[in-house]
Enzyme design. Structure first.
Site, short mmCIF file in Angstrom:
data_model
loop_
_atom_site.label_atom_id
_atom_site.label_comp_id
_atom_site.label_asym_id
_atom_site.label_seq_id
_atom_site.Cartn_x
_atom_site.Cartn_y
_atom_site.Cartn_z
N TRP A 175 0.81 -1.23 0.00
CA TRP A 175 0.00 0.00 0.00
C TRP A 175 0.84 1.27 0.00
O TRP A 175 0.31 2.38 0.02
CB TRP A 175 -0.97 -0.02 1.19
CG TRP A 175 -2.09 -1.00 1.02
CD1 TRP A 175 -2.30 -1.83 -0.05
CD2 TRP A 175 -3.16 -1.27 1.95
NE1 TRP A 175 -3.42 -2.59 0.15
CE2 TRP A 175 -3.98 -2.26 1.37
CE3 TRP A 175 -3.50 -0.76 3.20
CZ2 TRP A 175 -5.11 -2.76 2.00
CZ3 TRP A 175 -4.63 -1.26 3.83
CH2 TRP A 175 -5.44 -2.25 3.24
N LYS A 176 2.16 1.12 0.03
CA LYS A 176 3.07 2.27 -0.01
C LYS A 176 2.62 3.34 0.99
O LYS A 176 2.25 2.99 2.12
CB LYS A 176 3.16 2.81 -1.45
CG LYS A 176 3.56 1.71 -2.44
CD LYS A 176 3.91 2.17 -3.82
CE LYS A 176 4.29 0.98 -4.68
NZ LYS A 176 4.69 1.29 -6.01
N HIS A 216 12.37 -3.15 -2.34
CA HIS A 216 11.48 -2.50 -3.30
C HIS A 216 12.25 -1.42 -4.07
O HIS A 216 13.11 -0.74 -3.52
CB HIS A 216 10.25 -1.89 -2.60
CG HIS A 216 9.18 -1.52 -3.58
ND1 HIS A 216 9.22 -0.34 -4.29
CD2 HIS A 216 8.08 -2.18 -4.00
CE1 HIS A 216 8.18 -0.31 -5.11
NE2 HIS A 216 7.47 -1.41 -4.95
N GLU A 276 9.79 -7.19 -10.37
CA GLU A 276 9.20 -5.85 -10.53
C GLU A 276 10.17 -4.93 -11.23
O GLU A 276 10.98 -4.26 -10.59
CB GLU A 276 8.93 -5.25 -9.13
CG GLU A 276 7.57 -5.50 -8.62
CD GLU A 276 7.07 -4.35 -7.75
OE1 GLU A 276 5.88 -4.35 -7.47
OE2 GLU A 276 7.85 -3.46 -7.37
N GLY A 286 3.74 1.55 -11.84
CA GLY A 286 2.84 2.69 -11.97
C GLY A 286 2.49 3.05 -13.41
O GLY A 286 1.82 4.05 -13.65
O1 G3H Z 1 4.78 -3.02 -4.88
C1 G3H Z 1 4.03 -2.86 -5.84
C2 G3H Z 1 4.43 -2.19 -7.02
O2 G3H Z 1 5.37 -1.22 -6.87
C3 G3H Z 1 3.39 -2.03 -8.07
O3 G3H Z 1 2.89 -0.74 -8.19
P1 G3H Z 1 1.76 -0.47 -9.32
O4 G3H Z 1 0.71 -1.52 -9.11
O5 G3H Z 1 1.27 0.89 -9.01
O6 G3H Z 1 2.45 -0.56 -10.63
#
Ligand code: G3H
Length: 255
Positions: free
Chosen positions: A10-11, A96, A167, A173
């Protein structure tokens, strides 16, 4: 059924209250779901409250977005593995791309964090992936040397608890940038590297999930790829409606 797991980091996207609302709704939506584990990685500040709202036998699990490689002591701002375990975490994100980009974390730090997570019984979502969209050779060299450094001196019996999350930085994003063929090729490459570093049985059993630019239009095609064992998404995971749909539909596809 394919070996599968879905996670959502969820950042810094959701407030405390919103995080609890989303988690509550997900827990409700997944009340009868037991096909594979589903993980959310909310902010540290809300982990404990979320754990208390999730039913104890839920498929929904929680994880920390990071951890310290130290066990305890004078490390301002850091969170130890024991602290994550204390609030009910079973998983943790490591390496990450955003931590590499903004905090200059590198493979050596990630290796130490990986060891801290594994010796404390946390299951790491270990992010790997190239930074630039390069040619196939460059990407393959980057991935194989990154894997070697990340897994340095980690024995097989511990490495079996790692979920590898491919990733690529350039896809995070974004919309529709990454080709399915690229995802499958790199997942197969990761499996080959793991077979070389450990053995073939290890490589066949391990989970390699894909993250970066997953959308509601594309997740089904990604889930179907033979070497993809799961999805790692932020965009589709911070909304309970889309996350639930993605989880339930993926379960149908892989069954
Ligand atoms: O940790 C998940 C990712 O950084 C994916 O991000 P995203 O779904 O916005 O591309």
């Amino acid at each position: 059924m394919k070996n599968f797991i879905i996670g959502s980091g969820w950042k810094m996207e959701l407030s405390y209250q919103k995080s609890i609302e989303v988690a509550k709704q997900l827990d409700k939506n997944l009340a009868n779901f037991h096909d594979f584990p589903v993980v959310i990685f909310p902010s540290f500040t809300v982990l404990s409250a979320i754990k208390q709202t999730i039913s104890p036998h839920s498929a929904l699990k929680i994880g920390g977005q990071d951890l310290s490689w130290k066990e305890y002591g004078p490390y301002t701002g850091e969170i130890s593995a024991a602290m994550l375990l204390d609030v009910g975490c079973e998983y943790v994100e490591i390496n990450h791309q955003e931590r590499r980009k903004y905090l200059h974390e590198d493979n050596q730090m990630a290796n130490l964090k990986l060891k801290a997570a594994l010796r404390n019984g946390l299951k790491p979502f270990l992010c790997i992936g190239e930074e630039e969209k390069g040619n196939q050779n460059q990407t393959e060299n980057f991935i194989s040397s990154q894997l070697k450094e990340l897994l340095n001196t980690i024995p097989k019996f511990e490495a079996t608890n790692i979920i590898f999350a491919y990733e690529p930085k350039w896809a995070i994003g974004q919309y529709g940038l990454i080709e399915l063929k690229h995802i499958q090729n790199i997942h197969a490459l990761i499996r080959n590297c793991l077979s070389f570093l450990y053995d073939d049985a290890f490589a066949q059993d391990i989970k390699i999930v894909y993250g970066g630019g997953i959308t509601m239009e594309r997740y089904k095609d990604i889930s179907k790829l033979p070497d993809v064992n799961g999805l790692f998404t932020t965009r589709c995971g911070i909304n309970p409606k889309t996350y639930t749909e993605l989880i339930l539909q993926s379960a149908q596809i892989i069954n």
